[in-house]
Design a protein around this motif. Structure first.
Motif, PDB file in Angstrom:
ATOM      1  N   GLN A 556      58.876  68.037  15.579  1.00  0.00           N
ATOM      2  CA  GLN A 556      58.952  67.643  16.978  1.00  0.00           C
ATOM      3  C   GLN A 556      59.398  68.789  17.885  1.00  0.00           C
ATOM      4  N   GLY A 557      59.381  70.001  17.367  1.00  0.00           N
ATOM      5  CA  GLY A 557      59.709  71.149  18.190  1.00  0.00           C
ATOM      6  C   GLY A 557      61.111  71.081  18.770  1.00  0.00           C
ATOM      7  N   PHE A 558      61.210  71.305  20.079  1.00  0.00           N
ATOM      8  CA  PHE A 558      62.512  71.292  20.747  1.00  0.00           C
ATOM      9  C   PHE A 558      63.092  69.886  20.865  1.00  0.00           C
ATOM     10  N   ASP A 559      62.309  68.856  20.566  1.00  0.00           N
ATOM     11  CA  ASP A 559      62.801  67.474  20.587  1.00  0.00           C
ATOM     12  C   ASP A 559      63.147  66.987  19.185  1.00  0.00           C
ATOM     13  N   GLU A 560      63.265  67.900  18.254  1.00  0.00           N
ATOM     14  CA  GLU A 560      63.635  67.529  16.888  1.00  0.00           C
ATOM     15  C   GLU A 560      65.053  66.953  16.880  1.00  0.00           C
ATOM     16  N   PRO A 561      65.255  65.788  16.239  1.00  0.00           N
ATOM     17  CA  PRO A 561      66.598  65.187  16.198  1.00  0.00           C
ATOM     18  C   PRO A 561      67.611  66.095  15.502  1.00  0.00           C
ATOM     19  N   VAL A 562      68.823  66.085  16.013  1.00  0.00           N
ATOM     20  CA  VAL A 562      69.929  66.846  15.437  1.00  0.00           C
ATOM     21  C   VAL A 562      71.020  65.859  15.074  1.00  0.00           C
ATOM     22  N   ILE A 563      71.426  65.839  13.813  1.00  0.00           N
ATOM     23  CA  ILE A 563      72.526  64.963  13.426  1.00  0.00           C
ATOM     24  C   ILE A 563      73.840  65.689  13.689  1.00  0.00           C
ATOM     25  N   GLU A 564      74.943  64.987  13.448  1.00  0.00           N
ATOM     26  CA  GLU A 564      76.260  65.534  13.771  1.00  0.00           C
ATOM     27  C   GLU A 564      76.474  66.906  13.141  1.00  0.00           C
ATOM     28  N   LYS A 565      76.901  67.848  13.970  1.00  0.00           N
ATOM     29  CA  LYS A 565      77.197  69.237  13.579  1.00  0.00           C
ATOM     30  C   LYS A 565      75.944  70.023  13.192  1.00  0.00           C
ATOM     31  N   GLY A 566      74.746  69.411  13.318  1.00  0.00           N
ATOM     32  CA  GLY A 566      73.513  70.130  13.012  1.00  0.00           C
ATOM     33  C   GLY A 566      73.407  70.547  11.569  1.00  0.00           C
ATOM     34  N   SER A 567      73.880  69.686  10.657  1.00  0.00           N
ATOM     35  CA  SER A 567      73.937  70.068   9.242  1.00  0.00           C
ATOM     36  C   SER A 567      72.563  70.211   8.609  1.00  0.00           C
ATOM     37  N   THR A 568      71.498  69.672   9.238  1.00  0.00           N
ATOM     38  CA  THR A 568      70.150  69.821   8.675  1.00  0.00           C
ATOM     39  C   THR A 568      69.493  71.120   9.109  1.00  0.00           C
ATOM     40  N   LEU A 569      70.142  71.884   9.983  1.00  0.00           N
ATOM     41  CA  LEU A 569      69.600  73.158  10.448  1.00  0.00           C
ATOM     42  C   LEU A 569      70.315  74.301   9.747  1.00  0.00           C
ATOM     43  N   SER A 570      69.643  75.423   9.656  1.00  0.00           N
ATOM     44  CA  SER A 570      70.261  76.596   9.038  1.00  0.00           C
ATOM     45  C   SER A 570      71.284  77.196  10.004  1.00  0.00           C
ATOM     46  N   ALA A 571      72.134  78.071   9.458  1.00  0.00           N
ATOM     47  CA  ALA A 571      73.147  78.725  10.287  1.00  0.00           C
ATOM     48  C   ALA A 571      72.495  79.530  11.402  1.00  0.00           C
ATOM     49  N   GLY A 572      71.407  80.210  11.093  1.00  0.00           N
ATOM     50  CA  GLY A 572      70.716  80.993  12.111  1.00  0.00           C
ATOM     51  C   GLY A 572      70.131  80.126  13.205  1.00  0.00           C
ATOM     52  N   GLN A 573      69.542  78.979  12.834  1.00  0.00           N
ATOM     53  CA  GLN A 573      68.973  78.074  13.840  1.00  0.00           C
ATOM     54  C   GLN A 573      70.065  77.509  14.744  1.00  0.00           C
ATOM     55  N   ARG A 574      71.193  77.108  14.157  1.00  0.00           N
ATOM     56  CA  ARG A 574      72.299  76.597  14.976  1.00  0.00           C
ATOM     57  C   ARG A 574      72.805  77.674  15.930  1.00  0.00           C
ATOM     58  N   GLN A 575      72.876  78.908  15.455  1.00  0.00           N
ATOM     59  CA  GLN A 575      73.368  79.985  16.310  1.00  0.00           C
ATOM     60  C   GLN A 575      72.405  80.259  17.456  1.00  0.00           C
ATOM     61  N   LEU A 576      71.086  80.206  17.193  1.00  0.00           N
ATOM     62  CA  LEU A 576      70.107  80.414  18.254  1.00  0.00           C
ATOM     63  C   LEU A 576      70.217  79.328  19.322  1.00  0.00           C
ATOM     64  N   ILE A 577      70.416  78.096  18.891  1.00  0.00           N
ATOM     65  CA  ILE A 577      70.591  76.996  19.855  1.00  0.00           C
ATOM     66  C   ILE A 577      71.843  77.236  20.691  1.00  0.00           C
ATOM     67  N   SER A 578      72.900  77.733  20.061  1.00  0.00           N
ATOM     68  CA  SER A 578      74.132  78.026  20.785  1.00  0.00           C
ATOM     69  C   SER A 578      73.916  79.156  21.798  1.00  0.00           C
ATOM     70  N   PHE A 579      73.132  80.170  21.430  1.00  0.00           N
ATOM     71  CA  PHE A 579      72.794  81.241  22.361  1.00  0.00           C
ATOM     72  C   PHE A 579      72.016  80.687  23.551  1.00  0.00           C
ATOM     73  N   ALA A 580      71.046  79.838  23.269  1.00  0.00           N
ATOM     74  CA  ALA A 580      70.252  79.261  24.353  1.00  0.00           C
ATOM     75  C   ALA A 580      71.113  78.414  25.277  1.00  0.00           C
ATOM     76  N   ARG A 581      72.071  77.723  24.719  1.00  0.00           N
ATOM     77  CA  ARG A 581      72.988  76.912  25.531  1.00  0.00           C
ATOM     78  C   ARG A 581      73.752  77.791  26.515  1.00  0.00           C
ATOM     79  N   ALA A 582      74.291  78.914  26.012  1.00  0.00           N
ATOM     80  CA  ALA A 582      75.031  79.825  26.885  1.00  0.00           C
ATOM     81  C   ALA A 582      74.119  80.405  27.965  1.00  0.00           C
ATOM     82  N   LEU A 583      72.899  80.749  27.594  1.00  0.00           N
ATOM     83  CA  LEU A 583      71.966  81.332  28.557  1.00  0.00           C
ATOM     84  C   LEU A 583      71.579  80.326  29.626  1.00  0.00           C
ATOM     85  N   ALA A 584      71.378  79.067  29.240  1.00  0.00           N
ATOM     86  CA  ALA A 584      70.957  78.039  30.198  1.00  0.00           C
ATOM     87  C   ALA A 584      72.029  77.778  31.249  1.00  0.00           C
TER      88      ALA A 584
END
Length: 731
Positions: A556-584
């Motif tokens: 689902q791309g950017f609409d992919e569900p995220v469970i608590e703490k993003g445990s289904t995502l890799s460390a790199g993916q979580r960090q990229l999302i965190s970078f995007a959050r700061a940039l936004a």
């Protein structure tokens, strides 16, 4: 109940006072309608059923009269004023039969018998005889027939009050529970809002599970206070008041003799709560601790499994659970031993006194002062109704005490000093940050000592040093999670203490080493639900940090569900999302807490250019464990035991050959290599990988200065292995 707790609960009840008042009115109506039953029964018995033994007189009228043996009779209390009365007649009950006496009966009270047309009344040593005849069922009914309209009217009135009490009970329950729900809703909102205002350091000392327990379990127990306890005690008090009014209306002596119940009930409530409060305080505390250990176990489940700590954790949980059950059983024993027994003893005692005294009078042992049978029946009925609410009140004592203890825990949390909330915001500041002789201590010993530096707008300032050197403490002061004991911190020349905390943080952003993701979607974790950040801004921020490449494979791309703490995502993916959050959010001041420590080399290269874009136009602070990531920093501050021991650019610090030079040399894997260990050579080396065991490497340098330490680190770098960072965690 502590006065302060009672007062505050009452203030919360006032937030839904209309519902509570409506419930009280419905309750009063219901109690009055319910207590009307015994009075209706009394009237039916005394005025219609037993009143058949009152004298009858002959009359010439035919309406409302009894036709018997060709003569019309009317009961004496049915004659109108001035209406003529004829000869007297009596209807008297003998056993299960009734007899007719054509004449007056001066003495009717006593032991009656009927035989051979003669009614004999014996009272003491006196005997009275009257000529009489037995009545058939139809003849007896003819005397009751004029009373039937009144009896049917009373029955109809009884059913009317029954319907009124049913609707009143529904109204009371509905208004009381809906009002209680509104009160608890307000209490939870206030409690949660207050938690949002509590300073960050408060949560360092109180486990999350205990906070959750107060928001959920304790507020639910307070709800029971308004729903169950308030309902039972209010209805009990109103019912008991109505019962005593009814008792005094029936007979003044009946009311007086029943008053002994009230002080006994009050005394019992006081004594019960003294014991129960001690148990309930421990019970609520243990429940809170159980929630805390469950929360901690779930959060640290991977560590528990890895280090095979399940048995110890389970043992600790069982100890808490056993102690909780032990005190629960003590409460159960207290309730089972006392509550119902008290009510039974009081009820039996009251009935014994009444039946002994008034029952004997009704049988004629105290002639002239006896109460009527209808009054005695009504009294027994009303007195029985007295113990119904009393039982409800006593049975709710455990809930009452639990609710009061829980209320105290909730208000204790709400009494913690919170940060003031200031609405609005301030214009985006330029980002000049200055620390001027700042000293700070969490408790007694200073963790920062005489810190002074200036970060110009747009500059990147790196903070390096071993664990405990004070890097994270500087960031905590900048966010105003804490305030320094000495010195001043200014932003664009304005002391941060003069800026409301919400305004200050509005233009700050942070990227953590282990970013936190909320349940939702990738896009919602970037915008955090802020309506000011559009979908286009979210997608642009994700593309700018290269997230579209790493997240493109998700269904689902950017609409992919995220469970608590993003445990289904890799460390790199979580960090990229965190970078995007700061940039936004486009902050004026950006803090990177070793934001690339958990990202592999390929991913790091992918976002380095995005980081350069991210840092433009804003002041950036980097807590650096991986020294290769701060080579381009405008200013590097080297901290040691809370002091700035070195400062300058990468090249300047390498040229000094001091602490920074030694740290960089250890991470680059060139310790002991003469050609490679010089500052000039190190300044032009490529970026080394982080993750070397700093403590072990320093021990190797100080004890052996063995070249093998460098070659071993290089081998790990070549194999792509990573381990704990330089500082390892927040200072």
């Amino acid at each position: 109940m502590k006065p302060n707790i009672g007062k505050r609960l009452f203030q919360y009840a006032l937030t839904s006072k209309a519902g509570f008042i409506a419930a009280l009115i419905a309750l009063a109506i219901g109690v009055a309608a319910e207590l009307a039953g015994p009075f209706i029964a009394k009237t039916m018995i005394d005025d219609h059923m037993l009143a058949i033994e009152k004298p009858f007189y002959e009359t010439t009228r035919t309406d409302g009269t009894v036709s018997f043996a060709g003569t019309h009779f009317k009961r004496e209390d049915r004659f109108e004023a001035g209406e003529a009365k004829g000869g007297e007649a009596r209807i008297l009950q003998v056993g299960k039969s009734f007899v007719f006496v054509d004449g007056s009966v001066p003495v009717a009270d006593g032991n009656r018998s009927f035989a051979n047309g003669t009614l004999t009344v014996t009272r003491g040593s006196d005997t009275f005889r009257y000529e009489a005849r037995a009545l058939s069922a139809d003849e007896l009914y003819s005397f009751y027939k004029p009373e039937m309209p009144g009896i049917f009217q009373l029955i109809g009135l009884y059913f009317f009050f029954l319907i009124v009490s049913i609707f009143a009970e529904f109204g009371k329950t509905y208004w009381l529970q809906s009002s209680a729900n509104k009160v608890i809703q307000r209490l939870r909102l206030d409690l949660y809002a207050h938690i949002q205002r509590l300073p960050v350091y408060f949560f360092d000392n109180l486990p999350a599970g205990k906070v959750v327990s107060r928001v959920t379990n304790d507020t639910e127990a307070v709800k029971d206070l308004f729903v169950a306890v308030l309902s039972n005690f209010t209805s009990g008090i109103v019912t008991m008041t109505g019962v005593y009014v009814a008792l005094f209306l029936l007979d003044f002596r009946l009311g007086l003799i029943s008053l002994f119940i009230v002080p006994l009930l009050i005394l019992w409530i006081v004594l019960y709560r003294k014991v129960a409060t001690r148990y309930n305080t421990i019970i609520r505390s243990r429940l809170s601790e159980i929630n805390a250990i469950i929360n901690e176990s779930i959060q640290g489940m991977s560590i528990i499994r890895i280090f095979r700590h399940q048995k110890q954790t389970q043992t600790e949980f069982e100890q808490l659970n056993d102690d909780y059950m032990k005190h629960q059983n003590k409460m159960l024993n207290l309730n089972a031993f006392t509550s119902h027994n008290l009510v039974n003893v009081l009820r039996n005692l009251a009935f014994a006194v009444v039946l002994w005294y008034f029952g004997s009078e009704a049988l004629g042992t105290a002639a002239g002062s006896a109460v009527s049978l209808g009054v005695l029946y009504a009294f027994v009925d009303v007195l029985g109704r007295l113990f119904q609410p009393m039982t409800g009140m006593v049975n709710q004592l455990a809930v009452l005490d639990t609710s009061i203890v829980s209320s105290g825990r909730v208000f204790e949390l709400m009494d913690e000093t919170g940060e003031p909330v200031t609405d609005g915001t301030m214009p985006r500041y330029k980002g000049q940050v200055e620390f001027n002789d700042v000293s700070f201590a969490y408790k007694k010993d200073d963790v920062l000592k005489h810190i002074s530096f200036t970060a110009q707008p747009g500059q990147t300032v790196a903070l390096v040093g071993h664990t405990g050197s004070g890097k994270s403490s500087i960031i905590n002061l900048l966010f105003r999670f804490y305030d320094p004991q000495k010195g001043t911190i200014t932003i664009d020349g304005t002391p941060v203490k003069d800026i409301p905390k919400q305004w200050l943080r509005h233009h700050m952003g942070i990227v953590l080493q282990d970013p936190y993701l909320f349940a939702g979607t990738i896009a919602s974790n970037v915008s955090l639900g802020d309506s000011r950040i559009t979908r286009e801004q979210v997608e642009k921020a994700l593309r700018d940090v290269g997230a579209d490449r790493l997240l493109a494979h998700l269904p689902q791309g950017f609409d992919e569900p995220v469970i608590e703490k993003g445990s289904t995502l890799s460390a790199g993916q979580r960090q990229l999302i965190s970078f995007a959050r700061a940039l936004a959010f486009d902050p004026a001041i950006l803090i990177l807490d070793e934001a690339t420590a958990n990202i592999d080399t390929e991913t790091e290269a992918l976002i380095q250019s995005a980081l350069e874009v991210l840092k433009k136009g804003r002041t950036t602070f980097i807590i650096a464990h991986r020294l290769s990531t701060i080579r381009s920093a405008d200013q590097i501050l080297v901290l040691h035991r809370g002091e700035i021991v070195e400062r300058g650019s990468h090249d300047e610090l390498m040229a000094q050959g001091g602490r920074y030079f030694q740290m960089y040399q250890l991470q680059s894997g060139t310790v002991g290599t003469d050609a490679a260990s010089s500052p000039a050579a190190l300044s032009v080396q490529g970026d080394p990988l982080a993750g070397k065991n700093t403590v072990a490497a320093m021990a190797t340098v100080s004890e052996k200065s063995d070249n093998r330490a460098g070659s071993s680190a290089a081998q790990k770098a070549d194999s792509g292995q990573t381990g704990p960072g330089l500082a390892g965690g927040n200072a």
